[in-house]
Design a protein around this motif. Structure first.
Motif, mmCIF file in Angstrom:
data_model
loop_
_atom_site.group_PDB
_atom_site.id
_atom_site.type_symbol
_atom_site.label_atom_id
_atom_site.label_comp_id
_atom_site.label_asym_id
_atom_site.label_seq_id
_atom_site.Cartn_x
_atom_site.Cartn_y
_atom_site.Cartn_z
ATOM 1 N N ASP A 55 -10.047 14.673 -0.451
ATOM 2 C CA ASP A 55 -9.031 13.971 -1.559
ATOM 3 C C ASP A 55 -7.851 14.458 -0.944
ATOM 4 O O ASP A 55 -6.986 15.625 -1.005
ATOM 5 N N SER A 56 -7.079 13.909 -1.259
ATOM 6 C CA SER A 56 -5.669 13.707 -0.764
ATOM 7 C C SER A 56 -4.271 14.377 -1.946
ATOM 8 O O SER A 56 -3.837 15.376 -1.010
ATOM 9 N N GLU A 62 -0.352 -2.697 7.668
ATOM 10 C CA GLU A 62 -1.158 -2.536 7.282
ATOM 11 C C GLU A 62 -2.290 -2.184 8.003
ATOM 12 O O GLU A 62 -3.031 -1.584 8.165
ATOM 13 N N MET A 116 1.219 -0.997 -0.300
ATOM 14 C CA MET A 116 -0.403 -0.123 0.238
ATOM 15 C C MET A 116 1.182 0.981 0.568
ATOM 16 O O MET A 116 1.143 1.599 1.257
ATOM 17 N N SER A 150 -3.681 9.602 5.566
ATOM 18 C CA SER A 150 -4.175 9.052 3.870
ATOM 19 C C SER A 150 -3.639 7.530 3.437
ATOM 20 O O SER A 150 -3.128 6.325 3.646
ATOM 21 N N ARG A 151 -5.218 7.468 2.503
ATOM 22 C CA ARG A 151 -5.360 5.985 2.311
ATOM 23 C C ARG A 151 -5.936 5.590 0.950
ATOM 24 O O ARG A 151 -7.336 6.537 1.201
ATOM 25 N N ASN A 152 -5.522 5.618 0.098
ATOM 26 C CA ASN A 152 -5.950 5.117 -1.991
ATOM 27 C C ASN A 152 -6.542 6.595 -1.688
ATOM 28 O O ASN A 152 -8.181 6.308 -2.694
ATOM 29 N N GLY A 153 -5.919 7.872 -1.714
ATOM 30 C CA GLY A 153 -6.180 8.917 -2.240
ATOM 31 C C GLY A 153 -7.077 9.438 -1.329
ATOM 32 O O GLY A 153 -7.689 10.332 -1.505
ATOM 33 N N GLN A 154 -7.310 9.072 -0.683
ATOM 34 C CA GLN A 154 -8.681 10.018 0.539
ATOM 35 C C GLN A 154 -8.153 10.668 2.006
ATOM 36 O O GLN A 154 -7.078 9.560 2.412
ATOM 37 N N CYS A 155 -7.751 11.422 2.530
ATOM 38 C CA CYS A 155 -7.295 11.495 3.727
ATOM 39 C C CYS A 155 -8.147 12.168 4.496
ATOM 40 O O CYS A 155 -9.548 12.633 3.851
ATOM 41 N N ASP A 165 0.532 3.776 -1.093
ATOM 42 C CA ASP A 165 0.195 6.022 -0.741
ATOM 43 C C ASP A 165 -0.004 5.921 0.436
ATOM 44 O O ASP A 165 -1.068 7.281 0.628
ATOM 45 N N TYR A 166 -0.465 4.701 1.626
ATOM 46 C CA TYR A 166 -0.340 4.939 2.627
ATOM 47 C C TYR A 166 0.080 5.737 3.663
ATOM 48 O O TYR A 166 1.418 5.579 3.759
#
Length: 341
Positions: free
Chosen positions: A86-87, A180, A1, A30-35, A3-4
């Motif tokens: 959105d990150s 993770e 992962m 921040s995970r999967n493009g979401q902050c 972008d984590y």
């Protein structure tokens, strides 16, 4: 992962440009493009109608660009904010999380709380000048010499050298966790979720033998601490003569018989929820009205509930003093305390 990213950074109150007491924390994930951002602040003793605006800081030459992240919700001197964005385009702007160096909370009463997680100083002198750039962006910059009146809702700041002096012995704790298995959001403020931090702070409580001998020679260690630490008075009545704010590591400054509270589970739970403790001297009088020997208490912030009362009593904090003298019912905010000898 790849972008984590997840971290915690602590918020401090700045007064006259100086970093003073710890007042809360910011948790960023921040995970999967979401902050996702969670802010928890304590000790907000002004009016609950007072506004506390939150800004993410983008470092620019001569100041900061602030991304408007909303306002804290204030209840019983505690402020919180949860947001998801959105990150790569924070709050719909062109700025991504990788550009953010910290956050500030500005009250319309002139208070400034802030944190930087890029290991740089927070330049508080920038926050006396605010220019609105768009619906979500403002510019914080150093006030021009020709200006004489401060902008309403901001606070005056000291020099950068003063901030550097105050920062020398005040390390800012940070927690990095890129695994993770991140801490569950609902348990983020529990003792179980802060074991690594607890070990770090508990290590700071241990003193050398020379320091211990010096501490035992003091005529009244409590009185000395009451003069050294930041004063606060959260209670509405006058039953407390003087009250100061402590951090967990400050327990090592108390007399040796008090050090056991540094590993007290109930105290740790309250500290990690509200990020402070109190040391206070109560008003005591004899039957004839003369002043008696003073009593000292160590207080842990919490909420009056039957379950919490049971746990507090188990760990020695059987007394509770609400902030409001007229509010001794379920849900009342106050301090569980123990008398110190």
């Amino acid at each position: 992962m790849a972008d984590y990213r997840r971290f915690i950074s602590y918020m401090y109150l700045y007064e006259n440009g100086r970093k003073t007491v710890n007042s809360g924390f910011v948790r960023v994930e921040s995970r999967n493009g979401q902050c996702r951002v969670h802010i928890h602040m304590t000790g907000l003793y002004g009016s609950e109608s007072e506004s506390y605006k939150v800004f993410m800081l983008i470092r620019e030459t001569g100041g900061y660009v602030g991304v408007d992240a909303g306002s804290l919700r204030i209840r019983q001197q505690v402020g919180e904010l949860d947001l998801s964005t959105d990150s790569s385009r924070l709050m719909g702007t062109e700025y991504g999380l990788d550009r953010v160096s910290g956050m500030v909370v500005l009250s319309d009463g002139g208070k400034l709380y802030g944190t930087r997680w890029d290991d740089e100083l927070l330049e508080t002198e920038c926050f006396v000048s605010i220019e609105k750039l768009s619906e979500k962006l403002v510019l914080f910059s150093v006030k021009k010499e020709k200006e004489t009146d401060p902008i309403p809702g901001t606070m005056a700041a000291g020099s950068l050298s003063e901030i550097e002096d105050s920062m020398e012995n005040v390390p800012e704790l940070k927690i990095e966790d890129n695994t993770e298995n991140a801490v569950n959001e609902q348990d983020a403020m529990s003792v179980e979720g802060t074991e690594e931090e607890a070990v770090q702070i508990t290590d700071q409580i241990v003193e050398t033998e020379v320091q211990r001998e010096k501490r035992q020679e003091l005529p009244n260690a409590y009185e000395i601490l009451l003069q050294q630490f930041p004063q606060m008075y959260p209670f509405e009545d006058n039953s407390i003569e003087i009250c100061v704010r402590l951090d967990l590591q400050d327990i090592g400054m108390l007399p040796m018989q008090c050090w056991l509270y540094g590993s007290n589970s109930f105290l740790l739970h309250g500290y990690y929820c509200y990020r402070h403790l109190i040391l206070a001297r109560t008003r005591t009088h004899t039957m004839d009205g003369e002043d008696d020997a003073p009593d000292y208490i160590l207080g842990v912030p919490g909420i009056w509930q039957h379950r919490e009362q049971y746990m507090a009593s188990m760990f020695g904090f059987g007394n509770f003093k609400p902030v409001s003298s007229e509010n001794m019912c379920a849900g009342a905010f106050g301090y569980w305390f123990v008398s110190l000898k």
